[in-house]
Design a protein around this motif. Structure first.
Motif, PDB file in Angstrom:
ATOM      1  N   GLN A  91       0.830  -1.198   0.000  1.00  0.00           N
ATOM      2  CA  GLN A  91       0.000   0.000   0.000  1.00  0.00           C
ATOM      3  C   GLN A  91       0.870   1.256   0.000  1.00  0.00           C
ATOM      4  O   GLN A  91       0.514   2.268  -0.597  1.00  0.00           O
ATOM      5  CB  GLN A  91      -0.939  -0.022   1.218  1.00  0.00           C
ATOM      6  CG  GLN A  91      -2.031   0.991   1.160  1.00  0.00           C
ATOM      7  CD  GLN A  91      -3.015   0.735   0.021  1.00  0.00           C
ATOM      8  OE1 GLN A  91      -3.234  -0.389  -0.390  1.00  0.00           O
ATOM      9  NE2 GLN A  91      -3.586   1.784  -0.489  1.00  0.00           N
ATOM     10  N   LYS A  92       2.013   1.173   0.638  1.00  0.00           N
ATOM     11  CA  LYS A  92       2.953   2.301   0.674  1.00  0.00           C
ATOM     12  C   LYS A  92       3.433   2.644  -0.743  1.00  0.00           C
ATOM     13  O   LYS A  92       3.548   3.815  -1.101  1.00  0.00           O
ATOM     14  CB  LYS A  92       4.136   1.938   1.572  1.00  0.00           C
ATOM     15  CG  LYS A  92       4.997   3.093   1.978  1.00  0.00           C
ATOM     16  CD  LYS A  92       6.042   2.605   2.977  1.00  0.00           C
ATOM     17  CE  LYS A  92       6.725   3.763   3.662  1.00  0.00           C
ATOM     18  NZ  LYS A  92       7.678   3.327   4.658  1.00  0.00           N
ATOM     19  N   GLN A  93       3.706   1.616  -1.548  1.00  0.00           N
ATOM     20  CA  GLN A  93       4.099   1.846  -2.928  1.00  0.00           C
ATOM     21  C   GLN A  93       2.959   2.469  -3.727  1.00  0.00           C
ATOM     22  O   GLN A  93       3.199   3.330  -4.575  1.00  0.00           O
ATOM     23  CB  GLN A  93       4.533   0.534  -3.589  1.00  0.00           C
ATOM     24  CG  GLN A  93       5.870   0.027  -3.122  1.00  0.00           C
ATOM     25  CD  GLN A  93       6.209  -1.308  -3.754  1.00  0.00           C
ATOM     26  OE1 GLN A  93       5.367  -2.193  -3.848  1.00  0.00           O
ATOM     27  NE2 GLN A  93       7.444  -1.439  -4.196  1.00  0.00           N
TER      28      GLN A  93
ATOM     29  N   TYR B  81       3.548   5.948  -5.653  1.00  0.00           N
ATOM     30  CA  TYR B  81       3.352   6.059  -7.099  1.00  0.00           C
ATOM     31  C   TYR B  81       2.187   6.994  -7.435  1.00  0.00           C
ATOM     32  O   TYR B  81       2.233   7.699  -8.436  1.00  0.00           O
ATOM     33  CB  TYR B  81       3.120   4.680  -7.731  1.00  0.00           C
ATOM     34  CG  TYR B  81       4.372   3.844  -7.838  1.00  0.00           C
ATOM     35  CD1 TYR B  81       5.554   4.366  -8.362  1.00  0.00           C
ATOM     36  CD2 TYR B  81       4.381   2.517  -7.422  1.00  0.00           C
ATOM     37  CE1 TYR B  81       6.701   3.590  -8.464  1.00  0.00           C
ATOM     38  CE2 TYR B  81       5.519   1.738  -7.528  1.00  0.00           C
ATOM     39  CZ  TYR B  81       6.669   2.281  -8.050  1.00  0.00           C
ATOM     40  OH  TYR B  81       7.803   1.510  -8.162  1.00  0.00           O
ATOM     41  N   THR B  82       1.147   6.989  -6.598  1.00  0.00           N
ATOM     42  CA  THR B  82       0.038   7.921  -6.812  1.00  0.00           C
ATOM     43  C   THR B  82       0.536   9.352  -6.716  1.00  0.00           C
ATOM     44  O   THR B  82       0.187  10.199  -7.549  1.00  0.00           O
ATOM     45  CB  THR B  82      -1.090   7.672  -5.795  1.00  0.00           C
ATOM     46  OG1 THR B  82      -1.595   6.339  -5.975  1.00  0.00           O
ATOM     47  CG2 THR B  82      -2.229   8.662  -5.970  1.00  0.00           C
ATOM     48  N   ALA B  83       1.366   9.634  -5.719  1.00  0.00           N
ATOM     49  CA  ALA B  83       1.919  10.984  -5.568  1.00  0.00           C
ATOM     50  C   ALA B  83       2.808  11.342  -6.758  1.00  0.00           C
ATOM     51  O   ALA B  83       2.733  12.467  -7.277  1.00  0.00           O
ATOM     52  CB  ALA B  83       2.701  11.087  -4.261  1.00  0.00           C
ATOM     53  N   LEU B  84       3.622  10.408  -7.206  1.00  0.00           N
ATOM     54  CA  LEU B  84       4.507  10.657  -8.337  1.00  0.00           C
ATOM     55  C   LEU B  84       3.704  10.926  -9.612  1.00  0.00           C
ATOM     56  O   LEU B  84       3.975  11.895 -10.339  1.00  0.00           O
ATOM     57  CB  LEU B  84       5.450   9.468  -8.541  1.00  0.00           C
ATOM     58  CG  LEU B  84       6.398   9.557  -9.732  1.00  0.00           C
ATOM     59  CD1 LEU B  84       7.417  10.668  -9.517  1.00  0.00           C
ATOM     60  CD2 LEU B  84       7.089   8.222  -9.941  1.00  0.00           C
TER      61      LEU B  84
ATOM     62  N   TYR C  84      -4.723   6.049  -7.825  1.00  0.00           N
ATOM     63  CA  TYR C  84      -4.835   5.208  -6.632  1.00  0.00           C
ATOM     64  C   TYR C  84      -5.629   3.938  -6.939  1.00  0.00           C
ATOM     65  O   TYR C  84      -5.217   2.831  -6.581  1.00  0.00           O
ATOM     66  CB  TYR C  84      -5.494   6.006  -5.500  1.00  0.00           C
ATOM     67  CG  TYR C  84      -5.545   5.274  -4.188  1.00  0.00           C
ATOM     68  CD1 TYR C  84      -4.433   5.235  -3.363  1.00  0.00           C
ATOM     69  CD2 TYR C  84      -6.707   4.633  -3.771  1.00  0.00           C
ATOM     70  CE1 TYR C  84      -4.477   4.556  -2.148  1.00  0.00           C
ATOM     71  CE2 TYR C  84      -6.753   3.963  -2.562  1.00  0.00           C
ATOM     72  CZ  TYR C  84      -5.639   3.925  -1.760  1.00  0.00           C
ATOM     73  OH  TYR C  84      -5.683   3.260  -0.559  1.00  0.00           O
ATOM     74  N   PHE C  85      -6.752   4.099  -7.621  1.00  0.00           N
ATOM     75  CA  PHE C  85      -7.585   2.946  -7.985  1.00  0.00           C
ATOM     76  C   PHE C  85      -6.819   1.996  -8.899  1.00  0.00           C
ATOM     77  O   PHE C  85      -6.772   0.782  -8.665  1.00  0.00           O
ATOM     78  CB  PHE C  85      -8.874   3.431  -8.666  1.00  0.00           C
ATOM     79  CG  PHE C  85      -9.758   2.328  -9.145  1.00  0.00           C
ATOM     80  CD1 PHE C  85     -10.511   1.586  -8.247  1.00  0.00           C
ATOM     81  CD2 PHE C  85      -9.842   2.025 -10.488  1.00  0.00           C
ATOM     82  CE1 PHE C  85     -11.331   0.551  -8.684  1.00  0.00           C
ATOM     83  CE2 PHE C  85     -10.650   1.000 -10.938  1.00  0.00           C
ATOM     84  CZ  PHE C  85     -11.395   0.264 -10.035  1.00  0.00           C
ATOM     85  N   GLY C  86      -6.199   2.542  -9.940  1.00  0.00           N
ATOM     86  CA  GLY C  86      -5.460   1.706 -10.884  1.00  0.00           C
ATOM     87  C   GLY C  86      -4.273   1.005 -10.246  1.00  0.00           C
ATOM     88  O   GLY C  86      -4.024  -0.178 -10.501  1.00  0.00           O
ATOM     89  N   LEU C  87      -3.550   1.719  -9.402  1.00  0.00           N
ATOM     90  CA  LEU C  87      -2.386   1.114  -8.746  1.00  0.00           C
ATOM     91  C   LEU C  87      -2.800   0.058  -7.729  1.00  0.00           C
ATOM     92  O   LEU C  87      -2.098  -0.942  -7.548  1.00  0.00           O
ATOM     93  CB  LEU C  87      -1.527   2.198  -8.096  1.00  0.00           C
ATOM     94  CG  LEU C  87      -0.766   3.083  -9.090  1.00  0.00           C
ATOM     95  CD1 LEU C  87      -0.251   4.338  -8.407  1.00  0.00           C
ATOM     96  CD2 LEU C  87       0.375   2.308  -9.723  1.00  0.00           C
ATOM     97  N   ASN C  88      -3.938   0.258  -7.075  1.00  0.00           N
ATOM     98  CA  ASN C  88      -4.433  -0.784  -6.167  1.00  0.00           C
ATOM     99  C   ASN C  88      -4.825  -2.036  -6.939  1.00  0.00           C
ATOM    100  O   ASN C  88      -4.575  -3.159  -6.475  1.00  0.00           O
ATOM    101  CB  ASN C  88      -5.616  -0.271  -5.346  1.00  0.00           C
ATOM    102  CG  ASN C  88      -5.206   0.134  -3.960  1.00  0.00           C
ATOM    103  OD1 ASN C  88      -4.393  -0.532  -3.333  1.00  0.00           O
ATOM    104  ND2 ASN C  88      -5.747   1.231  -3.481  1.00  0.00           N
ATOM    105  N   LEU C  89      -5.435  -1.865  -8.098  1.00  0.00           N
ATOM    106  CA  LEU C  89      -5.741  -3.029  -8.936  1.00  0.00           C
ATOM    107  C   LEU C  89      -4.464  -3.744  -9.349  1.00  0.00           C
ATOM    108  O   LEU C  89      -4.386  -4.978  -9.304  1.00  0.00           O
ATOM    109  CB  LEU C  89      -6.520  -2.602 -10.180  1.00  0.00           C
ATOM    110  CG  LEU C  89      -7.979  -2.260  -9.993  1.00  0.00           C
ATOM    111  CD1 LEU C  89      -8.584  -1.778 -11.315  1.00  0.00           C
ATOM    112  CD2 LEU C  89      -8.762  -3.446  -9.477  1.00  0.00           C
TER     113      LEU C  89
END
Length: 153
Positions: free
Chosen positions: A7-9, A13-16, A64-69
């Motif tokens: 989740q930290k990643q 990545y969301t911030a980046l 965030y949604f895409g990276l969680n998927l």
């Protein structure tokens, strides 16, 4: 392929991605508006504000949604890979993965096959839980003996 495991990643990545999604239009809008003579400074500020706010509101939830998927897919792939390669009880390679690994190696080496004598009797007399525990001890002992350079299955 991007690997996202925690989740930290996802948050990093969301911030980046958000930073890049904001910086690009701000740079373009600021560059274009400042290059045109006669545009009032308030119009430039409004343009830059719009170029900042629109991606700032849209990008974080989508990223965030895409990276969680992606994180969930990576975790699922790793779990499936574990189940394909390893025996669930003993933790050593399963038969088919072991044979594939042996065939894939370009160098030869010793091959040891262990036959646990009278193993059926252990299960019949002491029960399957004790038999399972015995298999785990056998697998662990062989794994420790062979070390990191050997294959155990």
């Amino acid at each position: 392929m991007l690997r996202v495991h925690t989740q930290k990643q996802v948050i990093r990545y969301t911030a980046l991605i958000t930073g890049l999604a904001v910086a690009a239009p701000v740079a373009v809008v600021a560059g274009i508006l400042s290059a045109v003579p006669g545009i009032p400074s308030m119009a430039i500020l409004i343009g830059i504000a719009m170029a900042t706010l629109i991606p700032l509101f849209i990008t974080p939830p989508l990223a965030y949604f895409g990276l969680n998927l992606l994180r969930m897919m990576n975790q699922t792939i790793e779990k499936v890979d574990q189940q394909i390669r390893f025996d669930g009880l003993t933790g050593v390679f399963n038969r088919s993965y072991m044979l594939d690994s042996i065939r894939a190696r370009q160098v030869g080496g010793p091959l040891m096959i262990v036959d646990a004598d009278h193993f059926k009797r252990i299960n019949d007399v002491h029960g399957h839980a004790v038999g399972d525990a015995a298999l785990v001890v056998i697998a662990n002992t062989i794994s420790k003996t062979v070390g990191a350079y050997g294959l155990v299955g």
